[in-house]
Enzyme design. Structure first.
Site, PDB file in Angstrom:
ATOM      1  N   THR A 149     -26.692 -41.188 -29.781  1.00  0.00           N
ATOM      2  CA  THR A 149     -26.746 -41.383 -31.236  1.00  0.00           C
ATOM      3  C   THR A 149     -25.615 -42.242 -31.796  1.00  0.00           C
ATOM      4  O   THR A 149     -25.620 -42.553 -32.988  1.00  0.00           O
ATOM      5  CB  THR A 149     -26.750 -40.023 -31.960  1.00  0.00           C
ATOM      6  OG1 THR A 149     -25.643 -39.243 -31.509  1.00  0.00           O
ATOM      7  CG2 THR A 149     -28.043 -39.270 -31.708  1.00  0.00           C
TER       8      THR A 149
ATOM      9  N   ARG B 179     -27.929 -34.976 -33.005  1.00  0.00           N
ATOM     10  CA  ARG B 179     -28.204 -35.362 -34.394  1.00  0.00           C
ATOM     11  C   ARG B 179     -29.607 -35.955 -34.492  1.00  0.00           C
ATOM     12  O   ARG B 179     -29.822 -37.132 -34.220  1.00  0.00           O
ATOM     13  CB  ARG B 179     -27.129 -36.330 -34.866  1.00  0.00           C
ATOM     14  CG  ARG B 179     -25.748 -35.664 -34.930  1.00  0.00           C
ATOM     15  CD  ARG B 179     -24.642 -36.635 -35.277  1.00  0.00           C
ATOM     16  NE  ARG B 179     -24.284 -37.513 -34.173  1.00  0.00           N
ATOM     17  CZ  ARG B 179     -23.216 -38.311 -34.157  1.00  0.00           C
ATOM     18  NH1 ARG B 179     -22.393 -38.314 -35.197  1.00  0.00           N
ATOM     19  NH2 ARG B 179     -22.956 -39.084 -33.128  1.00  0.00           N
TER      20      ARG B 179
ATOM     21  N   SER C 148     -13.201 -41.973 -17.744  1.00  0.00           N
ATOM     22  CA  SER C 148     -12.167 -42.450 -18.664  1.00  0.00           C
ATOM     23  C   SER C 148     -10.912 -42.762 -17.870  1.00  0.00           C
ATOM     24  O   SER C 148     -10.710 -42.228 -16.769  1.00  0.00           O
ATOM     25  CB  SER C 148     -11.859 -41.363 -19.700  1.00  0.00           C
ATOM     26  OG  SER C 148     -10.708 -41.694 -20.455  1.00  0.00           O
TER      27      SER C 148
ATOM     28  N   TYR D  95      -8.393 -32.571 -22.117  1.00  0.00           N
ATOM     29  CA  TYR D  95      -9.296 -33.722 -22.059  1.00  0.00           C
ATOM     30  C   TYR D  95      -9.107 -34.449 -20.729  1.00  0.00           C
ATOM     31  O   TYR D  95     -10.089 -34.786 -20.053  1.00  0.00           O
ATOM     32  CB  TYR D  95      -9.052 -34.672 -23.226  1.00  0.00           C
ATOM     33  CG  TYR D  95      -9.894 -35.922 -23.129  1.00  0.00           C
ATOM     34  CD1 TYR D  95     -11.282 -35.845 -23.237  1.00  0.00           C
ATOM     35  CD2 TYR D  95      -9.317 -37.171 -22.911  1.00  0.00           C
ATOM     36  CE1 TYR D  95     -12.077 -36.983 -23.120  1.00  0.00           C
ATOM     37  CE2 TYR D  95     -10.103 -38.312 -22.806  1.00  0.00           C
ATOM     38  CZ  TYR D  95     -11.480 -38.213 -22.906  1.00  0.00           C
ATOM     39  OH  TYR D  95     -12.260 -39.342 -22.793  1.00  0.00           O
TER      40      TYR D  95
ATOM     41  N   PRO E 297     -13.507 -46.248 -18.937  1.00  0.00           N
ATOM     42  CA  PRO E 297     -12.912 -47.156 -19.923  1.00  0.00           C
ATOM     43  C   PRO E 297     -11.518 -46.718 -20.369  1.00  0.00           C
ATOM     44  O   PRO E 297     -11.173 -45.526 -20.339  1.00  0.00           O
ATOM     45  CB  PRO E 297     -13.876 -47.070 -21.113  1.00  0.00           C
ATOM     46  CG  PRO E 297     -15.045 -46.250 -20.647  1.00  0.00           C
ATOM     47  CD  PRO E 297     -14.541 -45.412 -19.527  1.00  0.00           C
TER      48      PRO E 297
ATOM     49  N   THR F  24     -14.778 -46.538 -31.009  1.00  0.00           N
ATOM     50  CA  THR F  24     -16.056 -45.926 -31.380  1.00  0.00           C
ATOM     51  C   THR F  24     -15.731 -44.747 -32.290  1.00  0.00           C
ATOM     52  O   THR F  24     -14.682 -44.736 -32.931  1.00  0.00           O
ATOM     53  CB  THR F  24     -16.815 -45.440 -30.130  1.00  0.00           C
ATOM     54  OG1 THR F  24     -16.003 -44.459 -29.458  1.00  0.00           O
ATOM     55  CG2 THR F  24     -17.104 -46.589 -29.174  1.00  0.00           C
TER      56      THR F  24
END
Length: 253
Positions: free
Chosen positions: A11, A35, A140, A153, A183, A188
């Protein structure tokens, strides 16, 4: 030949950009997200722009029963998934371990690790059955390095890094490709979510340098998915030119 890609977390951001590039290249799509309004809007846009079939599935990857129910609706045609992009993931909070929020930790672990596992566990047998497929896991730089206040994280993305290696080994006899895309800084909704809606704080993360865009990463994802059958990219780290690692930057003040 009909090709199908399934993209979780479609989304926004990298998921949405990936849906567009796969659609542009003729893939029919299964797109998932929590969503519903955004998901339906994206599905309609992709159908109109690219003349492809799109199946939107509304579910939360953290909830196993929802994932199971969503996969159960797939008919035989939609089960022929060529590419699974495990994109759904997030970071919440940026505090030292002694100040971390239990709920934030649970959300990151449930989404980034367990959600990826749930979807993979239910889709990979379909690929094993056909002896064909490609699983792409969004990792990541946080899965390669650990930085201050990134604790949980970073731990979840290190888990993704390890799971990617495990999938590559376990699925090797079944001719299934597995790739991790890792990445660095991508502008974003990532930082907005991390800072719980504080847009100004999120913007400050990207000041003084040019970050990667969702399209940059989507282009890379499609590239690894489009390689010949005998070529597999196991692991790829992609950074902005101004970022050498999780902590070394060339920022203009």
């Amino acid at each position: 030949m009909r090709k199908i890609a399934m993209i979780t977390g479609a989304t926004s951001g990298i998921g949405e950009a990936s849906a567009n590039i796969f659609a542009k290249n003729g893939y029919h799509l299964i797109i998932t997200g929590r969503r519903e309004e955004r998901l339906q809007k994206l599905a309609e846009q992709l159908k109109v722009d690219y003349k492809i079939d799109v199946l939107p599935l509304v579910f939360d990857v953290r909830k196993l029963e929802e994932v199971k129910a969503a996969v159960e609706v797939l008919n035989d045609d939609w089960k022929q998934i060529d590419v699974l992009l495990n994109n759904a993931g997030l970071s919440i909070g940026l505090e030292p371990i002694q100040q971390g929020g239990f709920e934030d930790w649970e959300t990151m672990i449930d989404t980034n690790v367990k959600g990826l596992l749930y979807v993979t566990r239910l889709i990979s047998p379909l690929m094993v059955q056909r002896k064909s497929g490609h699983i792409i896991n969004l990792g990541s730089i946080a899965g390669k390095e650990t930085y201050a206040n990134g604790n949980v994280y970073c731990a979840t993305k290190h888990a993704v890094d390890s799971l990617n290696k495990a999938m590559r080994i376990d699925l090797l006899p079944h001719n299934i490709k597995v790739t991790a895309i890792n990445p660095g800084a991508v502008e974003t909704e990532f930082s907005i979510v991390r800072f719980k809606g504080d847009v100004e704080k999120a913007k400050n993360v990207y000041k003084g340098f040019e970050p990667l865009t969702a399209t940059d990463i989507a282009d890379t994802i499609y590239y690894v998915a489009s390689l010949p059958p005998h070529v597999n990219i196991n692991d790829l780290t992609i950074m902005p030119t101004a970022q050498a690692s999780a902590v070394y930057w060339n920022k203009v003040s």
